[in-house]
Design an enzyme around this catalytic site. Structure first.
Site, short mmCIF file in Angstrom:
data_model
loop_
_atom_site.label_atom_id
_atom_site.label_comp_id
_atom_site.label_asym_id
_atom_site.label_seq_id
_atom_site.Cartn_x
_atom_site.Cartn_y
_atom_site.Cartn_z
N LEU A 186 10.91 1.28 7.50
CA LEU A 186 10.35 1.79 6.25
C LEU A 186 11.09 3.08 5.87
O LEU A 186 11.37 3.91 6.73
CB LEU A 186 8.86 2.10 6.42
CG LEU A 186 8.19 2.48 5.11
CD1 LEU A 186 7.96 1.26 4.24
CD2 LEU A 186 6.89 3.22 5.34
N ARG A 224 8.48 4.35 -4.14
CA ARG A 224 8.42 3.29 -3.12
C ARG A 224 7.36 2.25 -3.49
O ARG A 224 7.56 1.05 -3.26
CB ARG A 224 8.12 3.90 -1.75
CG ARG A 224 8.27 2.87 -0.63
CD ARG A 224 8.17 3.49 0.73
NE ARG A 224 6.88 4.14 0.91
CZ ARG A 224 6.59 4.98 1.89
NH1 ARG A 224 7.50 5.28 2.80
NH2 ARG A 224 5.40 5.53 1.98
N TYR A 234 0.84 -1.20 0.00
CA TYR A 234 0.00 0.00 0.00
C TYR A 234 0.87 1.24 0.00
O TYR A 234 2.08 1.17 0.22
CB TYR A 234 -0.96 0.00 1.19
CG TYR A 234 -0.35 0.31 2.54
CD1 TYR A 234 0.46 -0.60 3.20
CD2 TYR A 234 -0.57 1.54 3.16
CE1 TYR A 234 1.01 -0.30 4.45
CE2 TYR A 234 -0.04 1.84 4.41
CZ TYR A 234 0.75 0.92 5.04
OH TYR A 234 1.30 1.21 6.26
N HIS A 266 -0.56 -21.18 -0.43
CA HIS A 266 0.40 -20.18 0.00
C HIS A 266 1.30 -19.66 -1.12
O HIS A 266 1.55 -18.47 -1.23
CB HIS A 266 1.27 -20.72 1.14
CG HIS A 266 0.54 -20.88 2.43
ND1 HIS A 266 -0.49 -21.79 2.60
CD2 HIS A 266 0.67 -20.24 3.61
CE1 HIS A 266 -0.95 -21.71 3.83
NE2 HIS A 266 -0.27 -20.78 4.47
N LYS A 317 6.48 -1.81 1.96
CA LYS A 317 5.27 -1.24 2.60
C LYS A 317 4.11 -2.21 2.38
O LYS A 317 3.23 -1.99 1.54
CB LYS A 317 4.97 0.15 2.04
CG LYS A 317 4.03 0.95 2.95
CD LYS A 317 4.11 2.42 2.63
CE LYS A 317 3.08 3.24 3.36
NZ LYS A 317 3.19 3.24 4.81
N ARG A 376 -7.11 -20.59 -2.45
CA ARG A 376 -6.13 -20.44 -1.37
C ARG A 376 -5.02 -21.49 -1.45
O ARG A 376 -5.27 -22.69 -1.39
CB ARG A 376 -6.83 -20.53 -0.01
CG ARG A 376 -5.88 -20.20 1.15
CD ARG A 376 -6.61 -20.18 2.49
NE ARG A 376 -5.71 -19.78 3.55
CZ ARG A 376 -4.88 -20.62 4.18
NH1 ARG A 376 -4.83 -21.89 3.85
NH2 ARG A 376 -4.07 -20.17 5.12
N GLU A 392 11.62 2.63 14.62
CA GLU A 392 10.66 3.62 14.07
C GLU A 392 9.34 3.44 14.80
O GLU A 392 9.23 2.59 15.70
CB GLU A 392 10.49 3.41 12.56
CG GLU A 392 9.89 2.05 12.21
CD GLU A 392 9.66 1.85 10.73
OE1 GLU A 392 9.42 2.82 10.00
OE2 GLU A 392 9.69 0.67 10.30
#
Ligand code: PDD
Length: 287
Positions: free
Chosen positions: A207, A52, A33, A102, A149, A100, A182
């Site tokens: 990040l 990014r 995101y 993995h 991210k 589903r 952070e």
């Protein structure tokens, strides 16, 4: 004005927006995101966030959902349709929908994309910044790739909840060496006793904050001494000032750490000045 979301190449009413139950973001947090601050309807620090986003997608081998030029158009349209003047725009891209399993689906599905936008009350944010905010410390318990991210944010959710229950706005992670990495959704800074601006280096597992990078450039332009060097919570408590940065908080003075006052317990002059300068920069450079 109603709220609208962009979901898989269509604008839909926010209340009716939905994704598939086998979206890999939903089942595996297999997605990334970005969040841009919006000033006067435009995206701030836009290039840094796009760079990014591309990097996060590349690291996870998720295809780009569309060109950057097309993304810019839909981000701007999401902001416009939601009547956002000042606020935030959120973009999420997952590996897509597949039964589903993995390992990556083969053939790769189309990545799934969601964009939302919301307004922020800048005056309320300004009042909060004038008071300053509290942080607590929490043991670092995230994975080794915090430079990506990803939407896999459960440790951040738990740390943030611990902060909220302690009356704080943010949790600062402390690694096994006793150094602050952070915040759960922001980068951590101090102005140390020598007057030097300090924040953790990006070789650490953090990040690479876009706000952080812009602020370092602004500090260099202003001849403010800075070091990308870690600090302990004790150093932070004994520092002249502390603050956090991020698209959500911009530059927010921190006045208490684990209940101890930083300085005299009010926002310091450097943090206040950097907040003003960053907001000016973000407004001017928004596109
Ligand atoms: N968070 N560190 C973490 C863990 C973050 O989640 C964020 C941003 C930052 C600051 O990055 P930037 O300056 O590029 O916003 C640092 C966003 C705002 C969020 O999760 O909502």
């Amino acid at each position: 004005m109603g709220r609208f979301a962009y979901v898989n190449h269509r604008f839909v009413r926010h209340g009716e927006a939905a994704v598939h139950i086998e979206d890999r973001g939903y089942q595996f947090a297999d997605g990334v995101y970005e969040v841009w601050a919006v000033f006067e309807g435009k995206l701030s620090d836009s290039a840094g966030h796009f760079a990014r986003l591309h990097r996060s997608l590349r690291e996870l081998r998720i295809p780009e959902p569309m060109s950057e030029a097309a993304l810019k158009v839909v981000l701007a349209e999401t902001v416009r349709r939601n009547g956002v003047r000042d606020g935030l725009v959120y973009l999420q891209v997952t590996r897509g929908v597949a039964p589903r399993d993995h390992a990556f689906p083969d053939p790769a599905p189309a990545p799934a994309i969601v964009i939302t936008a919301k307004s922020v009350d800048l005056e309320a944010a300004e009042r909060r910044a004038e008071l300053g905010a509290a942080v607590i410390t929490q043991p670092e318990n995230r994975w080794g790739r915090c430079d990506i991210k990803t939407v896999s944010l459960l440790p951040n959710v738990l740390a943030k909840q611990a902060a909220r229950e302690a009356g704080a706005v943010e949790a600062w992670y402390v690694d096994e060496l006793g150094l602050v990495t952070e915040g759960a959704s922001s980068n951590a800074w101090i102005v140390d006793q020598a007057g030097v601006l300090r924040t953790r280096d990006v070789q650490a597992n953090i990040l690479r904050g876009v706000t952080r990078a812009s602020l370092l450039e602004l500090a260099a332009e202003m001849n403010v001494a800075f070091e990308e060097r870690p600090f302990t919570p004790e150093e932070a408590k004994g520092a002249r000032e502390a603050f956090i940065t991020g698209a959500g908080t911009l530059v927010l003075p921190i006045v208490r750490i684990d209940g101890a006052n930083v300085g005299d317990g009010t926002p310091g002059p450097v943090a206040k000045r950097l907040r003003r300068i960053y907001i000016d920069h973000a407004r001017r450079g928004a596109d």
